[in-house]
Every structure is written in C-alpha cells, then in structure tokens.
Design a protein around this motif. Structure first.
Motif, PDB file in Angstrom:
ATOM      1  N   ASP A   1      -2.564  -5.754   0.699  1.00  0.00           N
ATOM      2  CA  ASP A   1      -1.488  -4.705   0.925  1.00  0.00           C
ATOM      3  C   ASP A   1      -1.096  -4.253  -0.551  1.00  0.00           C
ATOM      4  OD1 ASP A   1      -0.721  -5.084   3.773  1.00  0.00           O
ATOM      5  OD2 ASP A   1      -0.862  -7.072   3.143  1.00  0.00           O
ATOM      6  N   PHE A   2      -1.459  -4.862  -1.642  1.00  0.00           N
ATOM      7  CA  PHE A   2      -1.170  -4.580  -3.128  1.00  0.00           C
ATOM      8  C   PHE A   2      -2.179  -5.217  -3.851  1.00  0.00           C
ATOM      9  CE2 PHE A   2       3.229  -4.462  -0.756  1.00  0.00           C
ATOM     10  CZ  PHE A   2       3.701  -3.420  -1.402  1.00  0.00           C
ATOM     11  N   LYS A   3      -2.487  -4.425  -5.060  1.00  0.00           N
ATOM     12  CA  LYS A   3      -3.410  -4.989  -5.905  1.00  0.00           C
ATOM     13  C   LYS A   3      -2.991  -5.045  -7.357  1.00  0.00           C
ATOM     14  CE  LYS A   3      -6.106  -1.054  -6.331  1.00  0.00           C
ATOM     15  NZ  LYS A   3      -7.483  -0.136  -5.940  1.00  0.00           N
TER      16      LYS A   3
ATOM     17  N   THR B   1       0.786   8.595  -7.810  1.00  0.00           N
ATOM     18  CA  THR B   1       1.763   8.256  -6.961  1.00  0.00           C
ATOM     19  C   THR B   1       2.294   8.997  -6.088  1.00  0.00           C
ATOM     20  OG1 THR B   1       3.894   8.684  -8.144  1.00  0.00           O
ATOM     21  CG2 THR B   1       2.670   6.559  -8.997  1.00  0.00           C
ATOM     22  N   ILE B   2       2.809   8.770  -4.786  1.00  0.00           N
ATOM     23  CA  ILE B   2       3.430   9.562  -3.811  1.00  0.00           C
ATOM     24  C   ILE B   2       4.890   9.035  -3.797  1.00  0.00           C
ATOM     25  CG2 ILE B   2       1.395   9.939  -2.743  1.00  0.00           C
ATOM     26  CD1 ILE B   2       1.883   7.948  -0.723  1.00  0.00           C
TER      27      ILE B   2
ATOM     28  N   ASN C   1      -2.334   4.834  -5.639  1.00  0.00           N
ATOM     29  CA  ASN C   1      -0.561   4.772  -5.561  1.00  0.00           C
ATOM     30  C   ASN C   1      -0.256   3.649  -6.531  1.00  0.00           C
ATOM     31  OD1 ASN C   1      -0.901   7.473  -4.247  1.00  0.00           O
ATOM     32  ND2 ASN C   1      -0.930   6.058  -2.364  1.00  0.00           N
ATOM     33  N   ILE C   2       0.247   3.842  -7.560  1.00  0.00           N
ATOM     34  CA  ILE C   2       1.019   3.198  -8.564  1.00  0.00           C
ATOM     35  C   ILE C   2       2.282   2.993  -7.942  1.00  0.00           C
ATOM     36  CG2 ILE C   2       1.760   2.583 -10.884  1.00  0.00           C
ATOM     37  CD1 ILE C   2      -0.499   4.472 -11.881  1.00  0.00           C
TER      38      ILE C   2
ATOM     39  N   TYR D   1      -0.785  -1.790  -7.705  1.00  0.00           N
ATOM     40  CA  TYR D   1      -0.979  -0.267  -6.717  1.00  0.00           C
ATOM     41  C   TYR D   1      -0.726  -0.725  -5.193  1.00  0.00           C
ATOM     42  CZ  TYR D   1      -3.945   1.092 -10.507  1.00  0.00           C
ATOM     43  OH  TYR D   1      -4.457   1.541 -11.832  1.00  0.00           O
ATOM     44  N   ALA D   2      -0.589   0.087  -4.402  1.00  0.00           N
ATOM     45  CA  ALA D   2      -0.128   0.076  -3.138  1.00  0.00           C
ATOM     46  C   ALA D   2      -1.593   0.071  -2.468  1.00  0.00           C
ATOM     47  CB  ALA D   2       0.515   1.277  -2.700  1.00  0.00           C
TER      48      ALA D   2
END
Length: 202
Positions: free
Chosen positions: A133-135, A7-8, A154-155, A148-149
């Motif tokens: 955009d998300f999954k 993640t960020i 990135n979670i 995720y993003a």
C-alpha cells in the motif's frame, strides 16, 4: 500551493486516524536521543517546536516494542518487531494493543540483505501482501528517503537529516520530514521510527 512533481491531490488518507490528516503540508522534526532518557527515545515536534509525539521503548520484552504517545500522554500505536522471520518485519497496533484485531499495518524489508533502504508497507486489510500500500526508498546512510503511495510515483512524504552543532554535542539525530497534504502524519512518523530500528537503531 503547487504540488511537487510526481504527486497528486488526495482525499484524506487516514491510516492511524483522520485527526492526523491535514489539508496542507506538515513539517515535523523527529529528534532521536542517542542517550536514552526516561522521557523517550524520540521526540517529535512541529515547525514551532511544539511537542506532537514521543516514542518510548519497552525494554526486557521478548519482542522489541516502541509506543507512540501523543502530547497528552495517550498511547497512539504500538510498534512491535516480529521475530523469527527472514525479512525484518514490524507490526503496528492501535493504542497499546498487540492483538491482531487491532493491527493497523505491517512493514517489512523487501530483501533479507539490502544496501539501499527499501521498505514495503501493507495495511491490515491487505492480507495477501502481493502489492504494498506504501513503499519507502532511499539511503538511510544519507538519512534521506521518500515514501510513495503503493507502486506509484506519487510521493506522500520525504525525509532528510538536519544537523546542528547543538545536536552533535548532545548526541542526537534530527530528521526533518515533510508530510504532504491529507497524509496521516502519525503513520509517517511510525515508519521513520521503524526505519531507524531496521537500520541499526542505536
């Protein structure tokens, strides 16, 4: 607080609204009532048991509809199952609207038949739906999934099932969801409700 691997740190990522983005992780409990009572199909609380949202179903309508309601009783968004599509597709609209001008996001399964949970999410301005955009990936059977993003690692949120003797006796499922900092927790709750509907609902 140390960020989990993969993640960020994001700036606030409002999908439903900026008021649902917190600068710290938010843990929510989503309690599904197997016996549908008048106060809603789902109840969403924080770590201290305070009510955040309820989800109510609209019966006897052409489209399956679920309305996310805040603790004050105000409709936040409406989830609508789009029929006559090959993939299971849900649309989320602002408030109680079903007008395409109020569309917030669309979520659909990535395959017509799938053994593992995989959901692609497209925000309203992503009209060509080439890249999500998300999954969402995971195993609904194990009540475990990760959001995720985009196509990144990135979670933004994680879900797992929490069972107790009381919940089994009362005929309830309880999902614990950790929403990462600056992520819209109303949006994440809506995704979990959609996942439950896609994977059999009741």
């Amino acid at each position: 607080m140390a960020q989990p691997v993969g993640t960020i740190l994001f700036a606030p990522q409002p999908v439903v609204g900026l008021q649902y983005c917190c600068p710290y992780p938010v843990d929510v409990a989503i309690l599904k009532k197997v016996m549908h009572l008048s106060d809603g199909n789902f109840v969403v609380t924080d770590n201290n048991g305070n009510l955040i949202f309820k989800v109510k179903g609209a019966l006897l309508t052409l489209h399956d509809r679920r309305v996310l309601i805040d603790a004050s009783g105000n409709p936040v968004l409406t989830l609508r199952h789009k029929i006559m599509t090959a993939h299971s597709r849900w649309q989320a609209f602002r408030g109680e609207s079903s007008d395409m001008r109020d569309l917030i996001f669309t979520a659909k399964t990535s395959a017509v038949i799938q053994l593992k949970t995989k959901l692609e999410v497209f925000l309203a301005n992503n009209r060509n739906e080439q890249v999500g955009d998300f999954k969402v990936k995971g195993s609904w059977f194990d009540r475990s999934c990760v959001i995720y993003a985009g196509e990144s690692s990135n979670i933004v949120a994680q879900m797992h099932e929490k069972t107790s003797i009381q919940s089994v006796q009362l005929g309830k499922d309880q999902f614990m969801v950790m929403v990462y900092p600056n992520i819209d927790y109303a949006f994440i709750v809506a995704l979990i409700v959609i996942l439950d509907e896609i994977n059999g609902g009741d």
